[in-house]
Design a protein around this motif. Structure first.
Motif, PDB file in Angstrom:
ATOM      1  N   LYS A  25     -15.696   9.068  39.181  1.00 33.46           N
ATOM      2  CA  LYS A  25     -16.182   9.026  40.567  1.00 33.46           C
ATOM      3  C   LYS A  25     -15.263   8.186  41.454  1.00 33.46           C
ATOM      4  O   LYS A  25     -15.201   8.369  42.661  1.00 33.46           O
ATOM      5  CB  LYS A  25     -17.629   8.550  40.642  1.00 33.46           C
ATOM      6  CG  LYS A  25     -17.862   7.086  40.372  1.00 33.46           C
ATOM      7  CD  LYS A  25     -19.342   6.721  40.536  1.00 33.46           C
ATOM      8  CE  LYS A  25     -19.621   5.281  40.317  1.00 33.46           C
ATOM      9  NZ  LYS A  25     -19.398   4.787  38.970  1.00 33.46           N
ATOM     10  N   GLU A  28     -12.482   9.586  44.096  1.00 31.24           N
ATOM     11  CA  GLU A  28     -12.756   9.898  45.503  1.00 31.24           C
ATOM     12  C   GLU A  28     -12.105   8.853  46.422  1.00 31.24           C
ATOM     13  O   GLU A  28     -11.624   9.181  47.502  1.00 31.24           O
ATOM     14  CB  GLU A  28     -14.267   9.960  45.759  1.00 31.24           C
ATOM     15  CG  GLU A  28     -14.609  10.417  47.161  1.00 31.24           C
ATOM     16  CD  GLU A  28     -16.082  10.708  47.361  1.00 31.24           C
ATOM     17  OE1 GLU A  28     -16.416  11.372  48.354  1.00 31.24           O
ATOM     18  OE2 GLU A  28     -16.918  10.288  46.530  1.00 31.24           O
ATOM     19  N   VAL A  40     -18.669  14.991  41.559  1.00 32.32           N
ATOM     20  CA  VAL A  40     -18.654  14.636  40.138  1.00 32.32           C
ATOM     21  C   VAL A  40     -19.521  15.671  39.421  1.00 32.32           C
ATOM     22  O   VAL A  40     -20.686  15.857  39.764  1.00 32.32           O
ATOM     23  CB  VAL A  40     -19.183  13.209  39.904  1.00 32.32           C
ATOM     24  CG1 VAL A  40     -19.285  12.919  38.414  1.00 32.32           C
ATOM     25  CG2 VAL A  40     -18.286  12.189  40.588  1.00 32.32           C
ATOM     26  N   PHE A  46     -14.609  16.058  37.428  1.00 33.66           N
ATOM     27  CA  PHE A  46     -14.886  16.141  38.856  1.00 33.66           C
ATOM     28  C   PHE A  46     -14.137  17.304  39.483  1.00 33.66           C
ATOM     29  O   PHE A  46     -13.166  17.815  38.938  1.00 33.66           O
ATOM     30  CB  PHE A  46     -14.568  14.825  39.577  1.00 33.66           C
ATOM     31  CG  PHE A  46     -13.103  14.455  39.617  1.00 33.66           C
ATOM     32  CD1 PHE A  46     -12.307  14.775  40.709  1.00 33.66           C
ATOM     33  CD2 PHE A  46     -12.527  13.747  38.571  1.00 33.66           C
ATOM     34  CE1 PHE A  46     -10.969  14.416  40.749  1.00 33.66           C
ATOM     35  CE2 PHE A  46     -11.187  13.374  38.605  1.00 33.66           C
ATOM     36  CZ  PHE A  46     -10.404  13.719  39.702  1.00 33.66           C
TER      37      PHE A  46
END
Length: 130
Positions: A25, A28, A40, A46
């Protein structure tokens, strides 16, 4: 095709940077400003899309504790990988560089080399700003 980012100094220990990169995550935070989608999908996978580009799914494939994190294309038509190599410089400082490796025909390689180089350089610059 192999594209390598310049080495970037990060104000985190190699362990902190490794832990940051193995939590998908967090990618990002490293994405370019022209990101149009980030999601995700699983703990180790992802999806992202940049404006005008197709969606790309990356999956965490290899982790060598505190010195290497490797992501690979998941479900795409073109196999490629993105690897972060991490070296400890001091207790709270490390150095990292990104390596993109993919199998493209000559025409495709010419088309994607510029955008991919810009993409991994942006990831690397944002890593340096952590």
């Amino acid at each position: 095709m192999r594209i390598e980012s310049p080495k970037t100094t990060v104000n985190k220990s190699n362990e902190e940077l490794f832990n940051f990169l193995t939590d998908v995550k967090n990618f990002e935070k490293l994405m370019p400003e022209n990101i149009s989608k980030f999601e995700v999908l699983e703990d180790d996978k992802f999806l992202f899309a940049l404006s005008g580009m197709p969606e790309i799914v990356l999956k965490l494939e290899e982790k060598n504790e505190f010195d290497k994190v490797s992501l690979g294309a998941a479900g795409g038509k073109i196999p490629f990988s993105l690897t972060a190599n991490i070296n400890e410089l001091e207790s709270n400082k490390s150095e990292a560089n990104l390596i993109f490796e993919g199998e493209f025909n000559a025409m495709m390689a010419m088309m994607v080399k510029g955008p991919i180089t810009k993409f991994i350089n942006t990831l690397s610059e944002k890593m340096g700003a952590l």
